[in-house]
Design a protein around this motif. Structure first.
Motif, PDB file in Angstrom:
ATOM      1  N   SER A 161       0.825  -1.209   0.000  1.00 43.89           N
ATOM      2  CA  SER A 161       0.000   0.000   0.000  1.00 43.89           C
ATOM      3  C   SER A 161       0.861   1.261   0.000  1.00 43.89           C
ATOM      4  N   ARG A 162       2.006   1.233   0.670  1.00 39.96           N
ATOM      5  CA  ARG A 162       2.906   2.395   0.618  1.00 39.96           C
ATOM      6  C   ARG A 162       3.394   2.627  -0.813  1.00 39.96           C
TER       7      ARG A 162
ATOM      8  N   TRP B 239       0.284   6.119  -7.254  1.00 39.47           N
ATOM      9  CA  TRP B 239      -0.948   6.787  -7.666  1.00 39.47           C
ATOM     10  C   TRP B 239      -0.890   8.292  -7.391  1.00 39.47           C
ATOM     11  N   SER B 240      -0.142   8.695  -6.382  1.00 44.14           N
ATOM     12  CA  SER B 240       0.040  10.119  -6.144  1.00 44.14           C
ATOM     13  C   SER B 240       0.825  10.748  -7.286  1.00 44.14           C
TER      14      SER B 240
ATOM     15  N   VAL C   7      -6.557  10.901   0.965  1.00 48.74           N
ATOM     16  CA  VAL C   7      -7.644  10.109   0.394  1.00 48.74           C
ATOM     17  C   VAL C   7      -8.724   9.850   1.446  1.00 48.74           C
TER      18      VAL C   7
ATOM     19  N   LEU D  46      -4.647   9.323  -7.500  1.00 49.46           N
ATOM     20  CA  LEU D  46      -5.241   9.573  -6.180  1.00 49.46           C
ATOM     21  C   LEU D  46      -6.282  10.683  -6.226  1.00 49.46           C
TER      22      LEU D  46
ATOM     23  N   HIS E 140      -4.775   1.141   4.803  1.00 48.85           N
ATOM     24  CA  HIS E 140      -5.415   2.420   4.449  1.00 48.85           C
ATOM     25  C   HIS E 140      -4.552   3.627   4.814  1.00 48.85           C
TER      26      HIS E 140
ATOM     27  N   ARG F 269      -2.070  10.796   2.375  1.00 49.20           N
ATOM     28  CA  ARG F 269      -2.020  11.568   1.138  1.00 49.20           C
ATOM     29  C   ARG F 269      -3.372  12.212   0.822  1.00 49.20           C
TER      30      ARG F 269
ATOM     31  N   ALA G  47       0.252   3.865  -3.024  1.00 48.89           N
ATOM     32  CA  ALA G  47      -0.148   5.237  -2.697  1.00 48.89           C
ATOM     33  C   ALA G  47       0.827   6.239  -3.316  1.00 48.89           C
TER      34      ALA G  47
ATOM     35  N   PRO H 274      -1.319   4.676   4.332  1.00 46.71           N
ATOM     36  CA  PRO H 274      -0.578   5.450   3.334  1.00 46.71           C
ATOM     37  C   PRO H 274      -1.476   6.325   2.457  1.00 46.71           C
ATOM     38  N   PHE H 275      -2.710   5.901   2.252  1.00 46.03           N
ATOM     39  CA  PHE H 275      -3.653   6.696   1.443  1.00 46.03           C
ATOM     40  C   PHE H 275      -4.224   7.846   2.261  1.00 46.03           C
TER      41      PHE H 275
END
Length: 251
Positions: A124-125, A131-132, A202, A137, A194, A200, A128, A196-197
């Motif tokens: 996930s890190r 996608w950033s 999310v 994101l 969740h 940023r 994220a 890491p999101f």
């Protein structure tokens, strides 16, 4: 565990399942920075296209904790999230939504050594950050992560790091669909895929039953086997999430 013969077999099988459902499938290969060195890992991403330009994302991990020399199965912690996402994908494949719907199976959620800010939630890190960088994101309307939701004695805590509006929506859906008793009013803070999101910006939520067995004694032990799980628990969480998706996206 990550980078094992077993997980490579799982990846091949899961990719075949998703392609047979006509999803757009992405293999997100990366190297996790672990106490055992750079370790090959793979997130698996399935996309069903909508028309709005926005996206709703359901995530969970499919790796299990590395316990050398032990008979650790990880039926709930790893198996349950992987299975729930796959069955949701089967159902969503036959429906239409305004938004893109993504399903993401994370590799490397479990720490290879001891859990820390740098060991754990590797997949996930990585995603994220990816996608950033590519702008994805900004398209995400909501992200819901599931973990350890197969427990026969299902009681999902309120994870207090999560986005409050999204958490309130899911709890309201649970009440209105007759499943409110499985969604607790108390809770606490959990570090999971969740985070890491959330960091940023999310709108993200973690659904987790972190009370597994008497005094939580099944977690990360050889007692985490399929006989501790219930199909009804999967049905509860799946139905709540499908109705949440309908309300978020329309169908």
């Amino acid at each position: 565990p990550p980078n094992s013969a077993a997980i490579r077999s799982m990846q091949t099988w899961l990719l075949g399942q998703l392609r047979s459902m006509k999803y757009e499938v992405f293999e997100d290969d990366f190297k996790g920075d672990t106490p055992r060195g750079a370790m090959p890992m793979k997130n698996i991403i399935a996309r069903k296209a909508g028309s709005s330009g926005r996206a709703i994302v359901f995530t969970g991990h499919y790796d299990t904790k590395l316990f050398p020399g032990r008979n650790f199965v990880g039926a709930n912690d790893g198996g349950a999230s992987a299975a729930l996402l796959l069955e949701m994908a089967r159902i969503v494949a036959g429906r239409s939504y305004k938004d893109d719907v993504y399903f993401v199976w994370f590799d490397g959620e479990e720490a290879i050594g001891e859990w820390s800010q740098t060991d754990g939630v590797h997949g996930s890190r990585h995603l994220a950050a990816k996608w950033s960088a590519d702008g994805m994101l900004a398209r995400v309307k909501a992200l819901i992560n599931v973990d350890m939701i197969g427990d026969k004695d299902l009681d999902i805590m309120q994870e207090m790091n999560s986005s409050a509006p999204l958490r309130n929506l899911v709890w309201q859906v649970a009440k209105e669909t007759g499943y409110g008793k499985y969604f607790r009013e108390d809770g606490g803070a959990i570090e999971d895929d969740h985070i890491p999101f959330l960091r940023r910006g999310v709108n993200a939520l973690d659904l987790i039953d972190f009370n597994y067995g008497p005094n939580h004694e099944y977690w990360h032990t050889d007692k985490d086997t399929i006989d501790k799980l219930s199909a009804h628990s999967f049905e509860v969480v799946g139905n709540v999430l499908l109705e949440t998706l309908r309300r978020l996206s329309g169908s």
